[in-house]
Scaffold this motif. Structure first.
Motif, short mmCIF file in Angstrom:
data_model
loop_
_atom_site.label_atom_id
_atom_site.label_comp_id
_atom_site.label_asym_id
_atom_site.label_seq_id
_atom_site.Cartn_x
_atom_site.Cartn_y
_atom_site.Cartn_z
N THR A 116 54.31 77.88 108.25
CA THR A 116 53.15 77.79 107.36
C THR A 116 51.90 77.70 108.22
O THR A 116 51.81 76.85 109.11
CB THR A 116 53.24 76.56 106.45
OG1 THR A 116 54.41 76.65 105.62
CG2 THR A 116 52.01 76.46 105.56
N GLU A 179 55.47 82.51 106.69
CA GLU A 179 55.91 82.45 105.30
C GLU A 179 54.73 82.36 104.35
O GLU A 179 54.65 83.08 103.35
CB GLU A 179 56.84 81.26 105.09
CG GLU A 179 57.37 81.15 103.67
CD GLU A 179 58.29 79.96 103.48
OE1 GLU A 179 58.69 79.70 102.33
OE2 GLU A 179 58.61 79.28 104.47
N LYS A 180 53.77 81.47 104.67
CA LYS A 180 52.60 81.28 103.81
C LYS A 180 51.38 80.96 104.67
O LYS A 180 51.50 80.49 105.79
CB LYS A 180 52.82 80.12 102.82
CG LYS A 180 53.92 80.36 101.80
CD LYS A 180 54.09 79.15 100.89
CE LYS A 180 55.21 79.38 99.89
NZ LYS A 180 55.41 78.20 99.01
N LEU A 182 47.52 79.04 104.15
CA LEU A 182 46.56 78.30 103.33
C LEU A 182 45.21 78.31 104.03
O LEU A 182 45.09 77.83 105.16
CB LEU A 182 47.03 76.86 103.12
CG LEU A 182 46.03 75.93 102.42
CD1 LEU A 182 45.74 76.42 101.00
CD2 LEU A 182 46.52 74.50 102.39
N LYS A 206 45.21 89.70 105.59
CA LYS A 206 45.86 90.73 104.78
C LYS A 206 45.83 92.09 105.47
O LYS A 206 46.72 92.93 105.27
CB LYS A 206 45.18 90.83 103.41
CG LYS A 206 45.56 89.69 102.46
CD LYS A 206 47.03 89.75 102.09
CE LYS A 206 47.39 88.73 101.04
NZ LYS A 206 48.82 88.81 100.64
N VAL A 212 52.24 88.80 103.61
CA VAL A 212 52.27 87.35 103.69
C VAL A 212 51.55 86.74 102.50
O VAL A 212 50.51 87.25 102.05
CB VAL A 212 51.64 86.85 105.02
CG1 VAL A 212 50.14 87.13 105.05
CG2 VAL A 212 51.91 85.36 105.22
N LYS A 213 52.09 85.64 101.96
CA LYS A 213 51.47 84.99 100.81
C LYS A 213 50.29 84.15 101.26
O LYS A 213 50.42 83.31 102.16
CB LYS A 213 52.48 84.10 100.09
CG LYS A 213 51.91 83.44 98.85
CD LYS A 213 52.95 82.64 98.08
CE LYS A 213 52.34 82.02 96.82
NZ LYS A 213 53.34 81.25 96.05
N CYS A 214 49.13 84.36 100.65
CA CYS A 214 47.90 83.66 101.03
C CYS A 214 47.37 82.83 99.87
O CYS A 214 47.19 83.34 98.75
CB CYS A 214 46.82 84.65 101.48
SG CYS A 214 47.18 85.45 103.06
N ILE A 215 47.10 81.57 100.14
CA ILE A 215 46.49 80.65 99.18
C ILE A 215 45.11 80.30 99.72
O ILE A 215 44.98 79.88 100.87
CB ILE A 215 47.34 79.37 99.02
CG1 ILE A 215 48.77 79.74 98.63
CG2 ILE A 215 46.72 78.45 97.98
CD1 ILE A 215 49.74 78.58 98.70
N ASP A 233 46.87 85.60 96.89
CA ASP A 233 47.99 85.44 95.97
C ASP A 233 47.75 84.27 95.02
O ASP A 233 48.28 84.24 93.91
CB ASP A 233 49.28 85.22 96.75
CG ASP A 233 49.64 86.42 97.61
OD1 ASP A 233 50.18 87.38 97.06
OD2 ASP A 233 49.35 86.40 98.82
N GLU A 234 46.97 83.30 95.49
CA GLU A 234 46.63 82.15 94.64
C GLU A 234 45.27 81.61 95.09
O GLU A 234 44.98 81.54 96.29
CB GLU A 234 47.69 81.05 94.77
CG GLU A 234 47.45 79.86 93.85
CD GLU A 234 48.57 78.84 93.90
OE1 GLU A 234 48.36 77.73 93.38
OE2 GLU A 234 49.64 79.15 94.45
#
Length: 327
Positions: A116, A179-180, A182, A206, A212-215, A233-234
């Motif tokens: 993370t 994985e993520k 933030l 990106k 990859v998931k981005c918050i 993503d959030e």
């Protein structure tokens, strides 16, 4: 040909070069003392053993040259070999200290996977990292340009110093294996400027790794749509959450009801899960009971882009619904 090997040798790390020279000295004097005094040093291995012990100034005394030439060779070995041995260990210690300093200063790239990445150091990221470590997270990468050293004394937190909107910095975090991510807002800047920096960082990430998931934490409501356009993503609207607490405090006469409700969430986790096919067509009340028996509290549904908190008990579960569950 010899010149080519010499050039390759010069390109080797200093520590490896010193070690190879020391081994060559040990081998050469081991063979030499065997040839000079074959009676005292019956095998080449005995000679190499003697040269290593002599050069390292340990001096067990199990093998001692008796001839003049043997003692002369021992003198040269002590003067020459001891210098290389000392240089090797001094270089080894220096390399270890240098690497540790570079690791603490955030100059070493992260080589792990499934980690993370947290962008920005502030009170929110500090609290988050402590909780992640306490929950057992073992791969956390902190990226920040204002810190000079890793602020977290944990072997599970890897620090990278640099501007998060630069490719060089993000690549050091091994973004392809993450994985993520933030991205926290820099509240030291103007809110609009902080959001612009966060979106720029998001675009960089990106662009390097679209999957990859981005918050992203956004401070101004106007920039939420831009964050989503950039690939978030959030989006977390922290100012909006803060205002909810303030309004609740004003209406509740300071009884802290919302704070008391949120406090248990710090030790539990909200998750969004796909509704199983077996649940499709069931009323919400029945699914609530089934999940409750498994130790999971169903508090809402996400249907498309709509989030329904505490829906009607007669509401039927549809295909594609997602459960908002508190564990």
């Amino acid at each position: 040909m010899p010149n080519r090997f010499y050039i390759r040798f010069l390109h080797l790390p200093l520590l490896l070069r010193i070690l190879l020279i020391a081994l060559f000295v040990f081998l050469s004097f081991g063979i030499l003392i065997h040839l000079l005094e074959p009676a005292t040093f019956p095998t080449i291995f005995d000679g190499i053993w003697w040269s290593i012990i002599t050069a390292s100034t340990v001096g067990y005394g199990d093998y001692v040259p008796h001839s003049t030439w043997g003692r002369l060779a021992a003198t040269v070995l002590i003067l020459l070999g001891a210098g290389f041995v000392s240089s090797y260990f001094a270089t080894l210690a220096t390399a270890a200290v240098t690497r540790q300093d570079a690791l603490s200063a955030g100059r070493i790239a992260f080589k792990g996977h499934g980690h993370t990445i947290i962008i920005g150091w502030n009170e929110r990221s500090r609290e988050l990292i402590h909780k992640l470590v306490r929950f057992g997270a073992q791969n956390i990468v902190l990226v920040d340009e204002t810190l000079e050293a890793n602020p977290v004394q944990s072997r599970f937190v890897h620090f990278i110093q640099g501007k998060p909107h630069m490719d060089e910095t993000i690549l050091k975090s091994n973004i392809d294996e993450a994985e993520k991510v933030l991205i926290t807002a820099d509240r030291g800047n103007d809110e609009l400027q902080a959001d612009m920096n966060s979106i720029l960082t998001l675009l960089t990430i990106k662009g390097l790794c679209p999957s990859v998931k981005c918050i992203v934490e956004i401070l101004t409501a106007e920039q939420v749509i831009n964050a989503k356009r950039a690939g978030a993503d959030e989006v977390i609207q922290s100012n909006k959450l803060t205002s909810v607490f303030m309004v609740n405090s004003l209406h509740s006469n300071g009884d802290g009801l919302l704070s008391d409700f949120v406090q248990p969430l710090q030790e539990n986790r909200l998750s969004l899960q796909e509704a199983e096919d077996s649940f499709v067509g069931m009323p919400f009340k029945k699914v609530l009971g089934i999940l409750f028996e498994k130790g999971e509290l169903l508090i809402g549904l996400k249907r498309g882009e709509e989030l329904i908190v505490h829906p009607s008990h007669s509401n039927l579960i549809e295909k594609g619904d997602k459960f908002l569950i508190l564990k």
